[in-house]
Design an enzyme around this catalytic site. Structure first.
Site, PDB file in Angstrom:
ATOM      1  N   HIS A 189       0.843  -1.171  -0.151  1.00 14.32           N
ATOM      2  CA  HIS A 189      -0.028   0.152   0.087  1.00 14.32           C
ATOM      3  C   HIS A 189       0.965   1.088  -0.045  1.00 14.32           C
ATOM      4  CE1 HIS A 189       0.216   1.009   4.394  1.00 14.32           C
ATOM      5  NE2 HIS A 189       0.436  -0.017   4.577  1.00 14.32           N
ATOM      6  N   ASP A 220      -0.254   4.210   0.919  1.00 15.61           N
ATOM      7  CA  ASP A 220      -0.786   5.370   2.025  1.00 15.61           C
ATOM      8  C   ASP A 220       0.010   5.389   3.096  1.00 15.61           C
ATOM      9  OD1 ASP A 220      -2.225   3.213   2.277  1.00 15.61           O
ATOM     10  OD2 ASP A 220      -3.546   4.393   3.769  1.00 15.61           O
ATOM     11  N   GLU A 224      -5.049   1.735   2.888  1.00 17.85           N
ATOM     12  CA  GLU A 224      -5.005   0.574   3.822  1.00 17.85           C
ATOM     13  C   GLU A 224      -4.971   1.086   5.250  1.00 17.85           C
ATOM     14  OE1 GLU A 224      -2.912  -2.347   6.306  1.00 17.85           O
ATOM     15  OE2 GLU A 224      -2.551  -0.237   6.300  1.00 17.85           O
ATOM     16  N   HIS A 228       3.910   4.022  12.261  1.00 15.15           N
ATOM     17  CA  HIS A 228       3.126   5.401  12.634  1.00 15.15           C
ATOM     18  C   HIS A 228       3.660   6.211  13.726  1.00 15.15           C
ATOM     19  CE1 HIS A 228      -0.625   2.613  11.714  1.00 15.15           C
ATOM     20  NE2 HIS A 228       0.228   2.489  10.659  1.00 15.15           N
TER      21      HIS A 228
HETATM   22 ZN   LIG Z   1       1.085  -0.989   6.488  1.00 18.73          ZN
END
Ligand SMILES: [Zn+2]
Length: 413
Positions: free
Chosen positions: A79, A81, A176, A382
């Site tokens: 993904h 994003d 995602e 993140h």
């Molecule tokens: Zn991921």
């Protein structure tokens, strides 16, 4: 030849943050810039059918090089994003060469320090090259490491037509991180027997088991009136919700008290007023029956809280989020076996572990495309302290190439 690191450093500079609140698809138009450039890059490599569809999905085919009949089509997916939880614009990647265990202080925020003591996984990377962001943004190794690994493996296979493999399909997807990555994924058109997402952590890991997940909304209805004249009439929904939350288990069934194969219930958002208070909860378990047990218990606790407040009522809604992919992958054991063999051929020890979360592969597996998750080298997802080792990305490229060979060798032609 362009290396996996060159590609990675290029991709992380694109702002591709997705947005949960958006009603468009993809959720942010900025993702389309990278997706469009990826399609162009794949065409330039010689993958003639590389294209972006109306939803933003990029797909491409590496044509088969084998003469043997019956070699199945396999796929690789990543993904583009990045998480809405952390800024993803203006990423300035830093390559810390030949890591020796020192503290890595990120220059744009001196309080952002990547320390060996807090990150035991770094111990396996002494002498390696570590990539971080500069301290104020995430890095985006989740999942641009996976994107860079797949494109680099594709370039390698195109440059080495002597490597025998079947048809290989590639897909790069948006959204995602906001749980919509597979919303418009056309499994039939993708046309693969199985696929692998490259969106995992440490070298050697393969993930074939995930949570089964639901979201529950418990809404308490009270009665609001002027508080000066409320005696005997007001029913405060906030207090009912508090009584419900107070009844939740503390020593078990909580994210902060469980690990391994134990599931949990997790209140994470409350919208509160006297008249109406809604509690949103995540429900997680590795088995669907365990999930249903937890939901039945939440239902019982919510009703018992409301029963203490005459004149109130409670509404409970459950939405399915995703299901444990193991149920599907257990029916096709060769998909994980070939991945373990590919990891071994890359000189690594395969390690299977259960994801305490979900991936796009969970939904794809139930949509008819069995899709375990392979390591991409991502750490501290993140976070401002996100990092990836260049040598892990190189290993992931090798694993992809080995997998293509193995599916050809093992085909019953
Ligand atoms: Zn991921």
């Amino acid at each position: 030849m362009t290396t996996v690191l060159d590609r990675f450093l290029r991709y992380v500079r694109y702002d591709t943050q997705s947005n949960e609140a958006s009603t468009t698809y993809p959720s942010t138009a900025t993702q389309l810039v990278l997706l469009g450039d990826l399609a162009a890059e794949l065409r330039a490599l010689g993958l003639a059918d590389a294209a972006v569809d109306e939803f933003g999905y990029v797909t491409a085919t590496i044509p088969a090089t084998t003469n043997r009949p019956g070699v199945p089509t396999i796929g690789f997916i990543a993904h583009v994003d990045t998480s809405p939880e952390m800024p993803g614009a203006g990423v300035a990647p830093i390559v810390h060469r030949a890591y020796d265990g020192r503290d890595l202080v990120l220059p744009d925020d001196p309080t952002a320090i990547l320390r060996l003591a807090d990150n035991p996984a770094l111990a396996a990377h002494i002498g390696h090259d570590i990539v971080t962001a500069s301290g104020t943004t995430l890095l985006g190794a989740d999942d641009k490491a996976g994107v860079a690994e797949i494109v680099t493996a594709a370039a390698y296979l195109v440059a080495h037509p002597e490597i025998a493999h079947g048809p290989v399909r590639l897909a790069f997807t948006p959204d995602e991180e906001v749980g919509r990555g597979t919303e418009h994924f056309d499994v039939a058109r993708f046309g693969a027997l199985c696929a692998y997402t490259l969106d995992g952590g440490s070298r050697g890991e393969i993930e074939i088991e995930s949570f089964s997940a639901d979201a529950m909304t418990v809404t308490f209805h009270g009665f609001n009136t002027h508080p000066g004249y409320a005696k005997g009439r007001m029913v405060n929904a906030i207090k009912i919700a508090a009584a419900f939350i107070d009844r939740l288990p503390r020593d078990s069934w909580s994210p902060e008290t469980t690990d391994g194969h134990d599931g949990f219930v997790h209140p994470y958002v409350i919208q509160a007023s006297v008249e109406r208070t809604a509690v949103r909860l995540l429900v997680r378990d590795f088995s669907t029956t365990g999930l249903k047990d937890k939901e039945a218990e939440l239902d019982r606790l919510a009703r018992s809280a409301a029963a203490d407040y005459p004149g109130s009522r409670v509404e409970i809604a459950v939405e399915e989020s995703y299901r444990n992919m193991k149920a599907v992958l257990d029916r096709h054991p060769e998909i994980a076996e070939h991945a373990r063999e590919a990891i071994r051929r890359a000189g690594l020890e395969p390690r299977t572990h259960a994801i305490r979360g979900g991936t796009d592969g969970c939904r794809l597996s139930f949509m008819g495309l069995p899709t375990p998750n392979l390591f991409a080298g991502e750490h501290n997802f993140h976070s401002r302290l996100e990092w990836v080792a260049v040598q892990d990305m190189e290993k992931a490229v090798e694993v992809i190439v080995h997998l293509c060979r193995i599916w050809e060798e093992k085909a019953l032609g």
